[in-house]
Motif scaffolding. Structure first.
Motif, PDB file in Angstrom:
ATOM      1  N   LEU A 190       0.810  -1.207   0.000  1.00  0.00           N
ATOM      2  CA  LEU A 190       0.000   0.000   0.000  1.00  0.00           C
ATOM      3  C   LEU A 190       0.850   1.266   0.000  1.00  0.00           C
ATOM      4  CD1 LEU A 190      -2.882  -0.863   2.473  1.00  0.00           C
ATOM      5  CD2 LEU A 190      -3.002  -0.665   0.001  1.00  0.00           C
ATOM      6  N   ALA A 191       2.154   1.101   0.223  1.00  0.00           N
ATOM      7  CA  ALA A 191       3.000   2.278   0.400  1.00  0.00           C
ATOM      8  C   ALA A 191       3.374   2.968  -0.905  1.00  0.00           C
ATOM      9  CB  ALA A 191       4.267   1.886   1.150  1.00  0.00           C
ATOM     10  N   ALA A 192       3.210   2.280  -2.052  1.00  0.00           N
ATOM     11  CA  ALA A 192       3.586   2.886  -3.325  1.00  0.00           C
ATOM     12  C   ALA A 192       2.673   4.063  -3.632  1.00  0.00           C
ATOM     13  CB  ALA A 192       3.479   1.854  -4.442  1.00  0.00           C
ATOM     14  N   THR A 193       3.213   5.202  -4.031  1.00  0.00           N
ATOM     15  CA  THR A 193       2.403   6.384  -4.292  1.00  0.00           C
ATOM     16  C   THR A 193       2.698   6.949  -5.671  1.00  0.00           C
ATOM     17  OG1 THR A 193       4.040   7.862  -3.339  1.00  0.00           O
ATOM     18  CG2 THR A 193       2.372   6.997  -1.849  1.00  0.00           C
ATOM     19  N   MET A 194       1.702   7.681  -6.177  1.00  0.00           N
ATOM     20  CA  MET A 194       1.867   8.379  -7.447  1.00  0.00           C
ATOM     21  C   MET A 194       1.613   9.865  -7.211  1.00  0.00           C
ATOM     22  SD  MET A 194       2.582   6.263  -9.904  1.00  0.00           S
ATOM     23  CE  MET A 194       2.073   7.143 -11.372  1.00  0.00           C
ATOM     24  N   ALA A 195       2.548  10.691  -7.597  1.00  0.00           N
ATOM     25  CA  ALA A 195       2.393  12.133  -7.358  1.00  0.00           C
ATOM     26  C   ALA A 195       1.714  12.794  -8.541  1.00  0.00           C
ATOM     27  CB  ALA A 195       3.762  12.768  -7.138  1.00  0.00           C
ATOM     28  N   GLY A 196       0.886  13.785  -8.277  1.00  0.00           N
ATOM     29  CA  GLY A 196       0.239  14.555  -9.342  1.00  0.00           C
ATOM     30  C   GLY A 196       1.223  15.514  -9.979  1.00  0.00           C
ATOM     31  N   PHE A 198      -5.140 -13.922   3.404  1.00  0.00           N
ATOM     32  CA  PHE A 198      -4.569 -13.469   2.141  1.00  0.00           C
ATOM     33  C   PHE A 198      -3.043 -13.547   2.160  1.00  0.00           C
ATOM     34  CE2 PHE A 198      -8.685 -12.580   0.957  1.00  0.00           C
ATOM     35  CZ  PHE A 198      -8.804 -11.848  -0.209  1.00  0.00           C
ATOM     36  N   ASP A 199      -2.518 -14.508   2.876  1.00  0.00           N
ATOM     37  CA  ASP A 199      -1.075 -14.697   2.947  1.00  0.00           C
ATOM     38  C   ASP A 199      -0.524 -15.047   1.562  1.00  0.00           C
ATOM     39  OD1 ASP A 199       1.461 -14.956   4.092  1.00  0.00           O
ATOM     40  OD2 ASP A 199       1.195 -17.116   4.330  1.00  0.00           O
ATOM     41  N   GLY A 200       0.470 -14.300   1.110  1.00  0.00           N
ATOM     42  CA  GLY A 200       1.092 -14.564  -0.181  1.00  0.00           C
ATOM     43  C   GLY A 200       0.365 -13.977  -1.366  1.00  0.00           C
ATOM     44  N   ILE A 201      -0.737 -13.281  -1.134  1.00  0.00           N
ATOM     45  CA  ILE A 201      -1.501 -12.673  -2.214  1.00  0.00           C
ATOM     46  C   ILE A 201      -0.985 -11.257  -2.468  1.00  0.00           C
ATOM     47  CG2 ILE A 201      -3.800 -12.003  -3.012  1.00  0.00           C
ATOM     48  CD1 ILE A 201      -3.348 -15.038  -2.630  1.00  0.00           C
ATOM     49  N   GLY A 202      -0.780 -10.922  -3.723  1.00  0.00           N
ATOM     50  CA  GLY A 202      -0.308  -9.583  -4.054  1.00  0.00           C
ATOM     51  C   GLY A 202      -1.463  -8.608  -4.176  1.00  0.00           C
ATOM     52  N   LEU A 203      -1.431  -7.545  -3.398  1.00  0.00           N
ATOM     53  CA  LEU A 203      -2.442  -6.492  -3.515  1.00  0.00           C
ATOM     54  C   LEU A 203      -2.023  -5.545  -4.635  1.00  0.00           C
ATOM     55  CD1 LEU A 203      -3.493  -5.353   0.073  1.00  0.00           C
ATOM     56  CD2 LEU A 203      -4.718  -6.821  -1.519  1.00  0.00           C
ATOM     57  N   VAL A 204      -2.949  -5.267  -5.535  1.00  0.00           N
ATOM     58  CA  VAL A 204      -2.653  -4.383  -6.659  1.00  0.00           C
ATOM     59  C   VAL A 204      -3.543  -3.154  -6.580  1.00  0.00           C
ATOM     60  CG1 VAL A 204      -2.561  -4.142  -9.163  1.00  0.00           C
ATOM     61  CG2 VAL A 204      -2.010  -6.339  -8.101  1.00  0.00           C
ATOM     62  N   VAL A 205      -2.919  -2.004  -6.493  1.00  0.00           N
ATOM     63  CA  VAL A 205      -3.633  -0.728  -6.511  1.00  0.00           C
ATOM     64  C   VAL A 205      -3.354  -0.076  -7.854  1.00  0.00           C
ATOM     65  CG1 VAL A 205      -3.953   1.493  -5.367  1.00  0.00           C
ATOM     66  CG2 VAL A 205      -3.279  -0.521  -4.031  1.00  0.00           C
ATOM     67  N   ASN A 206      -4.396   0.277  -8.588  1.00  0.00           N
ATOM     68  CA  ASN A 206      -4.207   0.876  -9.911  1.00  0.00           C
ATOM     69  C   ASN A 206      -3.426   2.176  -9.809  1.00  0.00           C
ATOM     70  OD1 ASN A 206      -5.606  -1.164 -11.216  1.00  0.00           O
ATOM     71  ND2 ASN A 206      -7.557  -0.079 -11.131  1.00  0.00           N
ATOM     72  N   ASN A 207      -2.464   2.336 -10.693  1.00  0.00           N
ATOM     73  CA  ASN A 207      -1.701   3.574 -10.737  1.00  0.00           C
ATOM     74  C   ASN A 207      -2.569   4.719 -11.241  1.00  0.00           C
ATOM     75  OD1 ASN A 207       0.727   2.551  -9.763  1.00  0.00           O
ATOM     76  ND2 ASN A 207       1.448   1.955 -11.804  1.00  0.00           N
ATOM     77  N   ALA A 208      -2.237   5.910 -10.814  1.00  0.00           N
ATOM     78  CA  ALA A 208      -2.984   7.093 -11.234  1.00  0.00           C
ATOM     79  C   ALA A 208      -2.694   7.408 -12.692  1.00  0.00           C
ATOM     80  CB  ALA A 208      -2.603   8.285 -10.358  1.00  0.00           C
ATOM     81  N   ALA A 209      -3.694   7.959 -13.363  1.00  0.00           N
ATOM     82  CA  ALA A 209      -3.503   8.405 -14.741  1.00  0.00           C
ATOM     83  C   ALA A 209      -2.590   9.624 -14.739  1.00  0.00           C
ATOM     84  CB  ALA A 209      -4.841   8.749 -15.367  1.00  0.00           C
ATOM     85  N   PRO A 210      -1.779   9.780 -15.770  1.00  0.00           N
ATOM     86  CA  PRO A 210      -0.885  10.949 -15.832  1.00  0.00           C
ATOM     87  C   PRO A 210      -1.675  12.232 -16.065  1.00  0.00           C
ATOM     88  CG  PRO A 210      -0.782   9.703 -17.874  1.00  0.00           C
ATOM     89  CD  PRO A 210      -1.596   8.890 -16.923  1.00  0.00           C
ATOM     90  N   ALA A 211      -1.038  13.351 -15.848  1.00  0.00           N
ATOM     91  CA  ALA A 211      -1.670  14.654 -16.052  1.00  0.00           C
ATOM     92  C   ALA A 211      -2.216  14.752 -17.466  1.00  0.00           C
ATOM     93  CB  ALA A 211      -0.655  15.776 -15.796  1.00  0.00           C
ATOM     94  N   GLY A 212      -3.425  15.243 -17.585  1.00  0.00           N
ATOM     95  CA  GLY A 212      -4.075  15.369 -18.876  1.00  0.00           C
ATOM     96  C   GLY A 212      -4.952  14.188 -19.238  1.00  0.00           C
TER      97      GLY A 212
END
Length: 458
Positions: A10-16, A385-399
């Motif tokens: 959950l720690a991965a972030t996308m900056a605007g 959910f041991d061993g399961i990868g949680l996937v959070v969709n990356n943010a769309a780029p500007a525009g």
């Protein structure tokens, strides 16, 4: 999943990349023509220390009809120990997405709401008070969970919690049927449903078709959970060629939707989908009259509390395996937002209250979700959910912030909003009027036309 794994993922972030004024606000309102801006941001508030003398009557519009008089009322009571001069009134709406979208245009929607998915990102500043910058709020909250309510570098909503997508099931039913391991592929899942049908009296998979909104659960599995790719939602779905086609490896959107089609066509769901009962299904699952349902992790407390068999209610990832590994989608639930047309005191009181709910109440974990507060412990219900990868969709780029909504709306397929695709599947599989391949061809054609309308060349 292990606690440290969840936190790491959950720690991965996308900056605007675009800047937007923290005082932008417009639109009609029942609060009067004069709009008041505030310098306060959520990250600057120290609960119980700042603004404890603020006086305001605020109204919160929520979709949580089930907890408005219990958990939310208790949270408001506890909040009043810190902010005694803030009176909080709740209004719960059952058909929230549709009714609230209409109410936004009238201005009659209180001081706090849950942002409906119908609001495009470039419209957030029209209705809602800026809560802070993405960079500043990412110091306190998981940054990738703020993407949905961020435009430029301005955040307009705080997620009530993060859901994990999977299948809620009754383990006693699975054990009675002879299913000893949770299914990891669509074929294994369908085989398990057949064993439930053959060896128990339970309905193997309950669609909850009649409720309508429940059908959107199937859309939640089609991107990261079915591909393991946090960029699939944008690159594979929005910009991809024929994204609903069979990939041939049991992954992707086709694998998810075809699982539902096959379950219905093989008679592994209720006899008449038009007669399903959402409220009744909770007790049915608890008692073992239903084997499983496709719903987000938010449903777990409701199923556990619906009878005497809470220990039988479990949660598994959606049965798709990508290159030997299972994934689960994780995404923010509704975001709390503040009416930018409320008075300054009302806006400040509202910000303090939503910060209290998110930071201090523990409501997210109580409701089977992940708290978006950095370092928060995951709920016990996700221990499997041991061993399961949680996937959070990356943010769309500007525009490209509104590109998904633009294509989705033009296609009229209602992905993640109306449940149109899953609804079509149940209707076609029940009546036998269309094959899965025929449905897929129609979806791809509508999606391609919408891509062309929006200048996308797959």
């Amino acid at each position: 999943m292990k606690k440290h794994d969840i936190k790491k993922l959950l720690a991965a972030t996308m900056a605007g990349a675009m800047a937007l004024s923290l005082t932008a606000c417009g639109g009609s309102s029942d609060k009067g023509a004069e709009k008041e801006t505030v310098d306060v941001t959520v990250d600057s508030i120290k609960l119980g220390e700042d603004y404890t003398d603020v006086t305001a009557d605020i109204r919160m519009i929520t979709h949580r009809t089930d907890i408005v008089d219990t958990k939310l009322a208790k949270i408001a009571e506890d909040f009043n120990e810190l902010y005694p001069n803030v009176n909080i009134e709740f209004e719960a709406i059952t058909a929230y997405a549709d009714e609230f979208t209409t109410r936004l245009t009238t201005g009659d929607w209180g001081d706090i709401c849950m942002i409906p998915t119908s609001v495009d990102k470039n419209e957030l500043g029209t209705y809602f008070t800026p809560l802070g910058t993405k960079d500043a709020l990412s110091e306190l909250y998981e940054g990738n969970m703020l993407n949905g309510s961020t435009y430029g570098d301005t955040v307009y909503g705080l997620p009530s919690m993060a859901n994990v997508g999977g299948i809620v099931y009754n383990k006693a039913v699975f054990e009675k049927a002879g299913v000893t391991e949770t299914p990891k592929t669509p074929e294994e899942f369908l085989d398990a449903l057949q064993m439930i049908k053959d060896n128990t009296d339970a309905i193997p998979l309950y669609t909850n078709f009649a409720a309508g909104w429940t059908m959107t659960a199937w859309d939640a599995y089609i991107d990261g959970g079915a591909t393991g790719d946090p960029d699939f939602a944008l690159e594979g779905l929005v910009k991809g060629k024929d994204p609903f086609s069979d990939r041939g490896d049991g992954t992707g959107p086709y694998a998810v939707y075809n699982t539902l089609y096959e379950a219905v066509s093989r008679g592994l769901t209720e006899d008449d989908p038009t007669t399903t009962d959402w409220e009744g299904s909770k007790g049915m699952l608890n008692k073992g009259e239903i084997g499983c349902m496709a719903l987000g992790s938010w449903c777990l407390p409701q199923m556990q509390q619906a009878g005497d068999n809470a220990d039988d209610i479990c949660y598994m990832p959606f049965p798709i395996t990508v290159d030997g590994k299972q994934y689960a989608p994780s995404a923010p639930d509704y975001n709390y937002a503040v009416n930018c047309n409320s008075s300054a005191d009302e806006q400040i009181a509202a910000m303090c209250f939503i910060k209290y709910i998110v930071d201090e109440s523990g409501l997210a974990q109580d409701e089977g979700g992940l708290s978006v507060v950095k370092g928060a412990e995951p709920p016990a219900v996700l221990a499997d959910f041991d061993g399961i990868g949680l996937v959070v969709n990356n943010a769309a780029p500007a525009g490209e912030e509104t590109l998904f909504n633009d294509v989705n709306n033009d296609s009229e397929l209602g992905v993640n909003s109306s449940g149109e695709i899953a609804t079509q599947i149940v209707e076609a599989a029940t009546s036998g009027t269309k094959t899965m391949d025929e449905l897929v061809a129609e979806w791809n054609a509508k999606w391609a036309a919408a891509q062309e309308n929006n200048g996308i060349t797959p």
